[in-house]
Design an enzyme around this catalytic site. Sequence first.
Site, short mmCIF file in Angstrom:
data_model
loop_
_atom_site.label_atom_id
_atom_site.label_comp_id
_atom_site.label_asym_id
_atom_site.label_seq_id
_atom_site.Cartn_x
_atom_site.Cartn_y
_atom_site.Cartn_z
N GLU A 1 4.60 -4.82 11.91
CA GLU A 1 3.68 -3.47 11.59
C GLU A 1 2.50 -4.50 10.77
O GLU A 1 2.43 -4.54 9.63
CB GLU A 1 4.16 -2.41 10.99
CG GLU A 1 5.30 -1.62 11.53
CD GLU A 1 4.69 -0.88 12.70
OE1 GLU A 1 3.48 -0.91 12.82
OE2 GLU A 1 5.71 -0.24 13.43
N CYS B 1 -3.44 0.25 6.88
CA CYS B 1 -3.53 -0.37 8.14
C CYS B 1 -4.24 0.09 9.26
O CYS B 1 -4.83 -0.54 10.12
CB CYS B 1 -2.09 -0.94 8.36
SG CYS B 1 -1.19 0.59 8.65
N THR C 1 1.09 -13.26 7.77
CA THR C 1 2.27 -13.34 7.59
C THR C 1 3.27 -12.91 8.82
O THR C 1 4.30 -13.46 9.06
CB THR C 1 2.60 -12.31 6.41
OG1 THR C 1 1.79 -12.83 5.41
CG2 THR C 1 3.87 -12.23 5.85
N GLU D 1 7.64 1.99 14.90
CA GLU D 1 8.44 2.77 13.77
C GLU D 1 8.44 4.21 13.92
O GLU D 1 7.62 4.60 14.74
CB GLU D 1 7.60 2.41 12.08
CG GLU D 1 7.86 0.84 12.15
CD GLU D 1 7.87 0.44 10.63
OE1 GLU D 1 6.85 0.74 9.89
OE2 GLU D 1 8.88 0.00 9.97
N ASN E 1 0.80 -1.27 0.14
CA ASN E 1 0.14 -0.03 0.12
C ASN E 1 0.68 1.26 0.13
O ASN E 1 0.43 2.26 -0.58
CB ASN E 1 -0.92 0.00 0.90
CG ASN E 1 -0.26 -0.24 2.45
OD1 ASN E 1 0.71 -0.57 2.66
ND2 ASN E 1 -1.11 -0.15 3.67
N SER F 1 0.43 -8.58 6.80
CA SER F 1 -0.92 -9.17 7.74
C SER F 1 -0.49 -9.93 8.71
O SER F 1 0.75 -10.30 8.92
CB SER F 1 -1.70 -9.99 6.62
OG SER F 1 -0.74 -11.01 6.26
N VAL F 2 -1.63 -9.95 9.63
CA VAL F 2 -1.30 -10.93 10.93
C VAL F 2 -0.88 -12.11 10.57
O VAL F 2 0.19 -12.84 11.00
CB VAL F 2 -2.31 -10.83 11.76
CG1 VAL F 2 -2.25 -11.86 12.89
CG2 VAL F 2 -2.69 -9.37 12.35
N GLY G 1 -1.80 -5.90 10.78
CA GLY G 1 -3.23 -5.26 10.48
C GLY G 1 -3.90 -4.58 11.50
O GLY G 1 -3.45 -4.55 12.57
P1 NDP Z 1 1.06 -9.77 3.27
O1 NDP Z 1 1.16 -10.23 4.68
O2 NDP Z 1 0.45 -10.86 2.49
O3 NDP Z 1 2.45 -9.34 2.65
C1 NDP Z 1 3.53 -8.72 3.31
C2 NDP Z 1 4.79 -8.98 2.83
O4 NDP Z 1 5.45 -10.31 3.28
C3 NDP Z 1 4.81 -8.97 1.32
O5 NDP Z 1 6.09 -8.55 0.92
C4 NDP Z 1 4.78 -10.80 1.15
O6 NDP Z 1 5.34 -10.99 -0.15
C5 NDP Z 1 5.71 -11.12 2.20
N1 NDP Z 1 5.58 -12.37 2.65
C6 NDP Z 1 4.57 -13.12 2.52
N2 NDP Z 1 4.64 -14.32 3.36
C7 NDP Z 1 6.07 -14.19 3.65
C8 NDP Z 1 6.47 -15.27 4.63
N3 NDP Z 1 6.28 -16.55 4.85
N4 NDP Z 1 7.75 -14.97 4.98
C9 NDP Z 1 8.42 -13.74 4.75
N5 NDP Z 1 7.66 -12.87 3.86
C10 NDP Z 1 6.39 -13.13 3.47
O7 NDP Z 1 0.53 -8.25 3.16
P2 NDP Z 1 -0.08 -7.39 2.07
O8 NDP Z 1 1.22 -7.01 1.04
O9 NDP Z 1 -1.25 -7.95 1.37
O10 NDP Z 1 -0.60 -6.11 2.75
C11 NDP Z 1 -1.73 -5.86 3.29
C12 NDP Z 1 -1.62 -6.23 5.01
O11 NDP Z 1 -0.60 -5.47 5.76
C13 NDP Z 1 -2.66 -5.70 5.82
O12 NDP Z 1 -3.21 -6.78 6.68
C14 NDP Z 1 -2.56 -4.25 6.36
O13 NDP Z 1 -3.12 -4.04 7.56
C15 NDP Z 1 -0.84 -4.77 6.76
N6 NDP Z 1 -0.34 -3.35 6.65
C16 NDP Z 1 0.35 -3.09 7.75
C17 NDP Z 1 0.64 -1.62 8.04
C18 NDP Z 1 1.34 -1.17 9.48
O14 NDP Z 1 2.10 -0.34 9.47
N7 NDP Z 1 0.87 -1.77 10.55
C19 NDP Z 1 0.90 -0.80 7.13
C20 NDP Z 1 0.26 -1.26 5.98
C21 NDP Z 1 -0.18 -2.39 5.75
P3 NDP Z 1 4.33 -10.96 -1.34
O15 NDP Z 1 3.07 -10.34 -0.86
O16 NDP Z 1 5.08 -10.34 -2.30
O17 NDP Z 1 4.29 -12.36 -1.66
#
Ligand code: NDP
Length: 486
Positions: free
Chosen positions: A252, A286, A234, A460, A155, A231-232, A254
């Site tokens: 950081e 998020c 991940t 952060e 995002n 996400s939570v 969801g």
């Molecule tokens: P994901 O959890 O799907 O992915 C986050 C990142 O982790 C991506 O780069 C992904 O790779 C990577 N990833 C996935 N699986 C693994 C693993 N097993 N080991 C290491 N890395 C992995 O989130 P989204 O990208 O869909 O983003 C949305 C989520 O992020 C929402 O839940 C949102 O709330 C949260 N978020 C939190 C924020 C905060 O600051 N608290 C800010 C912005 C978003 P890839 O997707 O390329 O496969």
Amino acid sequence: MNHNTQPKASHFINGAYVEDTSGTPIDVIYPATGEVIARIYAATPAVVDQALDAARTAQVEWAKMSGTERGRILRRAADLLRERNYDLSVLETLDTGKPLQETLVADATSGADALEYFGGLAGSLTGEHIQLGGGDFVYTIREPLGVCVGIGAWNYPTQIACWKGAPALACGNTMVFKPSETTPLCTLKVAEILHEAGLPAGVYNVVQGMGEVGASLVTDPRVAKVSLTGSVLTGKKVYAAAAAQMKHVTMELGGKSPLIIFDDADLEDAVGGAILGNFYSTGQVCSNGTRVFVQKGIKTAFLKRLKERVEAAIIGDPMDKAVNFGPMVSAAQLAITLGYINKGVEEGATLVTGGAQLDRDGFYIQPTVFADVSDDMSIAIEEIFGPVMSVLEFEDEAEVIRRANATEYGLAGGVFTSDLTRGHRVIAALEAGSCYINTYNLAPVEAPFGGVKMSGVGRENSKQAVEHYSQMKSVYVAMGPVDAPF
Ligand code: NDP
């Protein structure tokens, strides 16, 4: 599409672009049209290895530089980001689909703020002197952790790359960053600009790929710390993998944050806050306050005004500066959101406005508001990560605090009221990390940002981030004879 969006290569390692077309190809899609605008390749194990080796080698010399010298480079990079804000904003829009109206003020600018802030702080990072009895004393040395891995969500690709990179580098660490595969373009530009600003080769590296590339970084013994925005689900996997080697983490994750509007709130401000907290970045934030608790007495007026203002959103081509509501990031995220809208209707919530996909190319959906939402509905419990607001009615303060906290998440929370003491009292009772009174979703670099409960660990931004990218060595200095028992 007139923009030249194909990056020079997929990865940025040891100060240069690196390509390895034997990795899995990843097509980069412009969310506003569905067009493929670039093709990159996921990092192979050899590319990951190269990046980690570069980061490990560079870390030794980088940590030897004075904080002032390191900071100067970060601040120069901040200036370059600001000078190129327009081009970087266009790229952010191409990567994410967020309207240019937003990206011009929220992405490269926020990244530059982080580089400037931590660049400014770098020269004043210190340990302390602790005087003991008998002339003995302890001093502490603030040391970097080593090689840090940053893993980003889709995002805010530029912002996340800088929010993680700036404090890490200021403290003398090096970084290997893996952006989300959905938005891989912006982070490469951040790396390029950092090096143009004078960053030594290997200090900030970018590798592309899906989850498995992230996972291979997290489990590598060369890595000392992992900072994930995601996400939570991940987060749990990454935290567990990091724990196996006792690595430091920042998570950081969801949220399903509460935004509480009391009868005495300023109506326009409360509606504005709810819009900011639900529809900015097409709802893909998020910290969004997606559970909007509205007190009984103001509910009718609130919903009427909210509907009017939401229906005035200008939806369309995100490159048009008049547009303030763009497409969602991907077909997948659009499908998830439409699924939740269907559930909301099926479970008996009242659709106030929106609810439909737009009949045009790209991943467009209307900003959507549900009223009469109850705490047990899926749209009130689960993070949607799309432009869907749930309005829940409440009667009194104790009730709303209890309901607001009845969630596994704890990222953010807000209250709108004109009663000063109530504002502070309610915020004090909220189980959330980033809170707001009479506004919502502002995240200046000076303020700590992060969640409690399942929304994450660590913070952060702000001076707090320094604690998460450095560790203290304590040194006991004896000034007298050693008093041994035998
Ligand atoms: P994901 O959890 O799907 O992915 C986050 C990142 O982790 C991506 O780069 C992904 O790779 C990577 N990833 C996935 N699986 C693994 C693993 N097993 N080991 C290491 N890395 C992995 O989130 P989204 O990208 O869909 O983003 C949305 C989520 O992020 C929402 O839940 C949102 O709330 C949260 N978020 C939190 C924020 C905060 O600051 N608290 C800010 C912005 C978003 P890839 O997707 O390329 O496969």
